[in-house]
Enzyme design. Structure first.
Site, PDB file in Angstrom:
ATOM      1  CG  HIS A  79      -8.965  -0.428  -5.145  1.00 35.00           C
ATOM      2  ND1 HIS A  79      -9.082  -0.394  -3.778  1.00 35.00           N
ATOM      3  CD2 HIS A  79      -9.899  -1.315  -5.580  1.00 35.00           C
ATOM      4  CE1 HIS A  79     -10.050  -1.222  -3.400  1.00 35.00           C
ATOM      5  NE2 HIS A  79     -10.560  -1.785  -4.481  1.00 35.00           N
ATOM      6  CB  THR A  86      -0.944  -0.002   1.220  1.00 37.93           C
ATOM      7  OG1 THR A  86      -1.749  -1.187   1.170  1.00 37.93           O
ATOM      8  CG2 THR A  86      -1.846   1.204   1.232  1.00 37.93           C
TER       9      THR A  86
END
Length: 137
Positions: free
Chosen positions: A115, A91
C-alpha cells in the site's frame, strides 16, 4: 525531503516476501524513517480505511488487512510518493509493469503486497494513524 506512508500487506508477509520488499525499498534509495510490525485489529483496519467505508470492497479489505501481520512504514526520498507508487506498480498485479513489487509479489487486486499513499495530504493522515512525530527518525 518528501515522505510517504507504506504498508507491506499480510499476503506478502505470509508468503515470506517482507524481507525481499524491504531490500528493494533500500536498493531503490528510500530511507525508512519509521517502521513497525503489527497485526491490525478489524477495528483498526476499519479506521485506517474509513475513507472507503461506503465502497463495496470495504468489508473484504478490512478483513484481509486484519488477517495477519503487516509492516507499516514511513519512507523518505526526493519525490517519494511518486517514486514509491512507481515501484509498487498498478493496483492489479496483472496490470503492473515487470519489476514492480505488485507484479512480483502480488496475486490479485485485493492481495497486492503493498500500500502507498497517493498524495502528500493522504500521506500525512495515514502516517499519523500509526506513528507519532517522536517515532520518526
Amino acid at each position: 525531503m518528501e515522505k510517504t506512508f507504506a504498508i507491506i500487506k499480510p499476503d506478502a508477509f505470509a508468503a515470506g516476501n517482507a524481507g525481499k520488499i524491504l531490500a528493494r525499498i533500500y536498493q531503490e534509495g528510500f530511507t525508512v524513517i519509521g517502521l513497525k510490525k503489527l497485526c491490525m485489529s478489524q477495528r483498526e483496519a476499519e479506521g485506517f480505511y474509513a475513507v472507503h467505508n461506503k465502497k463495496p470492497f470495504f468489508a473484504e479489505l478490512t478483513k484481509f488487512m486484519s488477517s495477519g501481520p503487516c509492516i507499516v512504514m514511513v519512507l523518505e526520498a526526493e519525490g517519494c510518493i511518486g517514486k514509491w507508487r512507481d515501484l509498487m506498480g498498478a493496483t492489479n498485479p496483472a496490470d503492473a509493469k515487470p519489476g514492480s513489487l505488485r507484479r512480483e509479489f502480488g496475486t490479485i487486486v485485493g492481495e497486492n503486497a503493498t500500500h502507498g499513499s497517493d498524495a502528500p495530504e493522504t500521506a500525512a493522515v495515514e502516517l499519523e494513524y500509526f506513528f507519532s512525530g517522536l517515532e520518526l527518525l
